[in-house]
Write a protein that holds these residues in place. Structure first.
Motif, PDB file in Angstrom:
ATOM      1  N   VAL A 190       0.877  -1.165   0.000  1.00 38.64           N
ATOM      2  CA  VAL A 190       0.000   0.000   0.000  1.00 38.64           C
ATOM      3  C   VAL A 190       0.918   1.220   0.000  1.00 38.64           C
ATOM      4  CG1 VAL A 190      -0.240  -0.057   2.535  1.00 38.64           C
ATOM      5  CG2 VAL A 190      -1.915   1.162   1.171  1.00 38.64           C
ATOM      6  N   LEU A 191       0.545   2.192  -0.833  1.00 43.46           N
ATOM      7  CA  LEU A 191       1.279   3.462  -0.840  1.00 43.46           C
ATOM      8  C   LEU A 191       0.454   4.456  -0.046  1.00 43.46           C
ATOM      9  CD1 LEU A 191       3.563   5.319  -1.901  1.00 43.46           C
ATOM     10  CD2 LEU A 191       2.098   5.790  -3.888  1.00 43.46           C
ATOM     11  N   GLU A 192       1.081   5.002   1.002  1.00 48.85           N
ATOM     12  CA  GLU A 192       0.379   5.981   1.846  1.00 48.85           C
ATOM     13  C   GLU A 192       0.993   7.348   1.643  1.00 48.85           C
ATOM     14  OE1 GLU A 192       0.034   3.270   5.702  1.00 48.85           O
ATOM     15  OE2 GLU A 192       0.102   5.403   6.171  1.00 48.85           O
ATOM     16  N   GLN A 193       0.159   8.346   1.617  1.00 54.39           N
ATOM     17  CA  GLN A 193       0.658   9.718   1.578  1.00 54.39           C
ATOM     18  C   GLN A 193       1.497   9.979   2.834  1.00 54.39           C
ATOM     19  OE1 GLN A 193      -2.421  12.633   2.291  1.00 54.39           O
ATOM     20  NE2 GLN A 193      -1.486  14.007   0.804  1.00 54.39           N
ATOM     21  N   MET A 194       2.660  10.634   2.665  1.00 55.82           N
ATOM     22  CA  MET A 194       3.496  11.006   3.824  1.00 55.82           C
ATOM     23  C   MET A 194       2.821  12.186   4.520  1.00 55.82           C
ATOM     24  SD  MET A 194       6.469  10.487   5.304  1.00 55.82           S
ATOM     25  CE  MET A 194       7.698   9.955   4.133  1.00 55.82           C
ATOM     26  N   LEU A 195       2.457  11.990   5.758  1.00 59.61           N
ATOM     27  CA  LEU A 195       1.693  13.033   6.455  1.00 59.61           C
ATOM     28  C   LEU A 195       2.619  13.897   7.298  1.00 59.61           C
ATOM     29  CD1 LEU A 195      -1.281  10.766   7.592  1.00 59.61           C
ATOM     30  CD2 LEU A 195      -1.279  12.450   5.726  1.00 59.61           C
ATOM     31  N   PRO A 196       2.285  15.192   7.450  1.00 60.85           N
ATOM     32  CA  PRO A 196       3.088  16.081   8.315  1.00 60.85           C
ATOM     33  C   PRO A 196       2.709  15.856   9.778  1.00 60.85           C
ATOM     34  CG  PRO A 196       1.320  17.310   7.234  1.00 60.85           C
ATOM     35  CD  PRO A 196       1.174  15.893   6.781  1.00 60.85           C
ATOM     36  N   LEU A 197       3.423  14.929  10.430  1.00 61.12           N
ATOM     37  CA  LEU A 197       3.061  14.565  11.809  1.00 61.12           C
ATOM     38  C   LEU A 197       3.533  15.615  12.794  1.00 61.12           C
ATOM     39  CD1 LEU A 197       4.067  10.758  12.009  1.00 61.12           C
ATOM     40  CD2 LEU A 197       2.103  11.821  10.866  1.00 61.12           C
ATOM     41  N   ALA A 198       2.666  15.939  13.754  1.00 57.04           N
ATOM     42  CA  ALA A 198       3.113  16.747  14.891  1.00 57.04           C
ATOM     43  C   ALA A 198       3.607  15.781  15.970  1.00 57.04           C
ATOM     44  CB  ALA A 198       1.980  17.613  15.408  1.00 57.04           C
ATOM     45  N   PHE A 199       2.813  14.765  16.250  1.00 54.01           N
ATOM     46  CA  PHE A 199       3.220  13.700  17.179  1.00 54.01           C
ATOM     47  C   PHE A 199       2.295  12.504  17.009  1.00 54.01           C
ATOM     48  CE2 PHE A 199      -0.052  14.521  20.458  1.00 54.01           C
ATOM     49  CZ  PHE A 199      -0.419  15.830  20.148  1.00 54.01           C
ATOM     50  N   GLU A 200       2.614  11.414  17.739  1.00 51.74           N
ATOM     51  CA  GLU A 200       1.852  10.177  17.588  1.00 51.74           C
ATOM     52  C   GLU A 200       1.307   9.743  18.945  1.00 51.74           C
ATOM     53  OE1 GLU A 200       3.604   7.115  14.987  1.00 51.74           O
ATOM     54  OE2 GLU A 200       5.277   8.492  14.723  1.00 51.74           O
ATOM     55  N   ILE A 201       0.088   9.195  18.896  1.00 52.43           N
ATOM     56  CA  ILE A 201      -0.517   8.684  20.128  1.00 52.43           C
ATOM     57  C   ILE A 201      -1.090   7.287  19.873  1.00 52.43           C
ATOM     58  CG2 ILE A 201      -1.120  10.978  21.047  1.00 52.43           C
ATOM     59  CD1 ILE A 201      -4.041  10.403  20.173  1.00 52.43           C
ATOM     60  N   SER A 202      -1.359   6.587  20.959  1.00 53.80           N
ATOM     61  CA  SER A 202      -2.102   5.342  20.816  1.00 53.80           C
ATOM     62  C   SER A 202      -3.147   5.280  21.913  1.00 53.80           C
ATOM     63  CB  SER A 202      -1.173   4.132  20.871  1.00 53.80           C
ATOM     64  OG  SER A 202      -0.390   4.175  22.033  1.00 53.80           O
ATOM     65  N   VAL A 203      -4.210   4.579  21.611  1.00 52.13           N
ATOM     66  CA  VAL A 203      -5.285   4.416  22.589  1.00 52.13           C
ATOM     67  C   VAL A 203      -5.553   2.933  22.766  1.00 52.13           C
ATOM     68  CG1 VAL A 203      -7.631   4.997  23.257  1.00 52.13           C
ATOM     69  CG2 VAL A 203      -6.306   6.614  21.880  1.00 52.13           C
ATOM     70  N   LEU A 204      -5.449   2.519  24.007  1.00 50.02           N
ATOM     71  CA  LEU A 204      -5.661   1.131  24.375  1.00 50.02           C
ATOM     72  C   LEU A 204      -7.089   1.015  24.898  1.00 50.02           C
ATOM     73  CD1 LEU A 204      -3.760  -1.381  24.839  1.00 50.02           C
ATOM     74  CD2 LEU A 204      -3.451  -0.519  27.164  1.00 50.02           C
ATOM     75  N   ALA A 205      -7.791  -0.019  24.448  1.00 46.55           N
ATOM     76  CA  ALA A 205      -9.158  -0.234  24.933  1.00 46.55           C
ATOM     77  C   ALA A 205      -9.355  -1.730  25.114  1.00 46.55           C
ATOM     78  CB  ALA A 205     -10.166   0.326  23.942  1.00 46.55           C
ATOM     79  N   ALA A 206     -10.400  -2.090  25.807  1.00 41.99           N
ATOM     80  CA  ALA A 206     -10.742  -3.509  25.952  1.00 41.99           C
ATOM     81  C   ALA A 206     -12.256  -3.621  25.942  1.00 41.99           C
ATOM     82  CB  ALA A 206     -10.175  -4.071  27.251  1.00 41.99           C
ATOM     83  N   ARG A 207     -12.719  -4.742  25.405  1.00 38.51           N
ATOM     84  CA  ARG A 207     -14.171  -4.967  25.348  1.00 38.51           C
ATOM     85  C   ARG A 207     -14.440  -6.403  25.790  1.00 38.51           C
ATOM     86  NH1 ARG A 207     -17.810  -6.555  21.253  1.00 38.51           N
ATOM     87  NH2 ARG A 207     -19.815  -5.486  21.272  1.00 38.51           N
ATOM     88  N   GLY A 208     -15.450  -6.561  26.609  1.00 38.91           N
ATOM     89  CA  GLY A 208     -15.820  -7.879  27.100  1.00 38.91           C
ATOM     90  C   GLY A 208     -16.822  -8.550  26.177  1.00 38.91           C
ATOM     91  N   ALA A 209     -17.051  -9.843  26.427  1.00 35.00           N
ATOM     92  CA  ALA A 209     -18.003 -10.595  25.602  1.00 35.00           C
ATOM     93  C   ALA A 209     -19.423 -10.060  25.773  1.00 35.00           C
ATOM     94  CB  ALA A 209     -17.947 -12.076  25.984  1.00 35.00           C
ATOM     95  N   ASP A 210     -19.656  -9.311  26.865  1.00 39.14           N
ATOM     96  CA  ASP A 210     -20.984  -8.715  27.077  1.00 39.14           C
ATOM     97  C   ASP A 210     -21.132  -7.371  26.360  1.00 39.14           C
ATOM     98  OD1 ASP A 210     -19.246  -7.150  28.526  1.00 39.14           O
ATOM     99  OD2 ASP A 210     -20.294  -7.334  30.435  1.00 39.14           O
ATOM    100  N   GLY A 211     -20.100  -6.946  25.621  1.00 38.21           N
ATOM    101  CA  GLY A 211     -20.191  -5.696  24.866  1.00 38.21           C
ATOM    102  C   GLY A 211     -19.795  -4.456  25.656  1.00 38.21           C
ATOM    103  N   GLN A 212     -19.443  -4.620  26.943  1.00 36.64           N
ATOM    104  CA  GLN A 212     -18.972  -3.472  27.735  1.00 36.64           C
ATOM    105  C   GLN A 212     -17.532  -3.164  27.347  1.00 36.64           C
ATOM    106  OE1 GLN A 212     -20.767  -1.757  30.222  1.00 36.64           O
ATOM    107  NE2 GLN A 212     -22.487  -2.953  29.400  1.00 36.64           N
TER     108      GLN A 212
END
Ligand code: ATP
Ligand code: MG
Length: 397
Positions: A190-212
């Motif tokens: 895949v060719l992606e456009q090179m983006l002008p990054l200010a910074f990078e973040i990540s978000v961790l989440a979790a979901r249970g079998a009950d949908g919570q």
């Protein structure tokens, strides 16, 4: 997906056996968390002496698609997860015929393929309000010739099996893209456009079998040579509104994927302040290692709860934290190939230094050998400990 899981499979309570596909450091830390709760861990991994097998209660030394090995895992374990996103999705589907498998094969197969992943992010955009970078599928010289102008300069990435910046080449123009494609040995890209990054973040989440679902604080990530270098939480640069937007987008995506387990989504913040979704990891993530020492429930304990179909834990961060990855380079004297052991005794004089080593015997440059999380009453104090540790280890900041 979770609906396809057999409905009558019981909740897995300790001392049940839990299964892990993959034997790397993520499996090792998952085993630690599971064993702390009284579970027994069985790892399926072809490498004999791997970080997870060193601590697991049992190790099936077999290929990820070995029918006998998979049967053995399913017979023993009430629930199975994967710590490695490139296990064949078919193996997870097979295990899911008799056992609870989280995350499900379908979610993992989307995350294994950058094109499927971007298409999925686009389908989520109506609810997540965030889209991926502009991109195009590149499989031939003709695709390079036909790629839209705005994708240059860009990054050519293999669709499958890339990690830690491997399988990626920055391309200034069409001619460079063609040269890069020729080195990819026929792999779809895949060719992606090179983006002008200010910074990078990540978000961790979790979901249970009950949908919570639950979400962790925003982690701010610095990469060096395509490999995660540090993670700082709380993120010093993210605004409250972007933080809320990224967390809401992550929750929208985890629900739309009907996902069960821990999921991490990487985002770019561009110089104009806008948010772009980069990629997702269907498992605990390197940028979530800080949760072991700084949150009520670590990402590994959370994965155990989700796969065992127990209530998810609180995600509250109780200490500001900075995580430093320890690469194999540190096991060599500066400017030479002479092996050395880093000066852990000096690192451990720092009051909030939590040292984690993964039991890898063979240090190689660029290989993740461990990490240190610095926790402190204030982020400034944690950052100061990072600086001191980098001084000791000879890492330029
Ligand atoms: P990992 O699995 O270790 O997270 P990866 O090899 O899958 O990494 P990406 O996350 O796609 O690769 O990219 C690695 C890094 O390269 C990003 O964190 C970012 O710093 C940079 N990068 C990737 N894509 C872009 C882009 N479109 N524009 C600018 N920088 C990018
Ligand atoms: Mg990445």
């Amino acid at each position: 997906m979770s609906e396809q899981q057999p409905a009558l499979i019981p909740r897995a309570t300790p001392p049940a056996w839990l299964g892990v596909m993959g034997g790397g450091q993520l499996g090792r830390m998952l085993a630690h968390a599971a064993q702390a709760m009284g579970y027994q861990i069985m790892v399926l991994e072809p490498a004999a002496d791997c970080p997870a097998a060193q601590v697991a209660d049992a190790h099936i030394c077999a290929a990820y698609d070995d029918a006998q090995g998979l049967t053995q895992l399913a017979e023993k374990c009430l629930a199975v997860t994967t710590e490695f996103e490139n296990v064949p999705a078919q193996s997870l589907a097979l295990l899911a015929q008799t056992r609870f498998v989280a995350p499900a094969a379908q979610a993992v197969s989307i995350a294994q393929d950058r094109m499927l992943e971007k298409a999925f992010f686009l389908r989520c955009a109506a609810s997540s309000q965030v889209g991926p970078a502009a991109h195009a599928l590149i499989e031939s010289a003709a695709d390079v010739a036909n790629a839209p102008d705005h994708l240059f300069p860009g990054i050519l990435k293999t669709i499958r099996l890339g990690y830690d910046g491997k399988g990626q080449i920055r391309v200034a123009d069409r001619a460079a893209a063609l040269r890069a494609l020729n080195t990819m040995q026929g792999a779809s890209c895949v060719l992606e456009q090179m983006l002008p990054l200010a910074f990078e973040i990540s978000v961790l989440a979790a979901r249970g079998a009950d949908g919570q679902a639950v979400v962790y604080p925003i982690a701010e990530n610095v990469h060096r040579d395509g490999i995660l270098f540090t993670t700082t939480v709380p993120s010093p640069n993210v605004s409250a509104s972007i933080a809320a937007q990224a967390q809401a987008a992550t929750l929208a995506i985890i629900h739309q994927l009907d996902y069960v387990g821990v999921l991490c989504i990487e985002f770019f913040i561009l110089q104009d302040g806008s948010l772009v979704v980069n990629e997702m990891a269907p498992r605990p993530h390197n940028s979530g290692h800080y949760t072991i020492d700084a949150c009520s429930t670590s990402q590994f304990a959370q994965q155990v709860r989700a796969m065992a179909r127990l209530p998810l834990g609180e995600t509250r961060q109780h200490s500001p934290a900075v995580m430093l990855n320890l690469l194999g380079d540190l096991w060599f004297a500066e400017g030479s190939d002479a092996p050395r052991e880093p000066a852990w005794e000096q690192i451990l004089t720092l009051p909030g230094a939590c040292l984690h080593l993964y039991g890898k015997h063979d240090a190689r440059r660029g290989r993740k050998m461990g990490h240190i999380t610095f926790i402190a009453p204030t982020l400034a104090a944690a950052q100061q400990q990072l600086q001191q540790a980098c001084g000791v280890l000879g890492i330029a900041l």
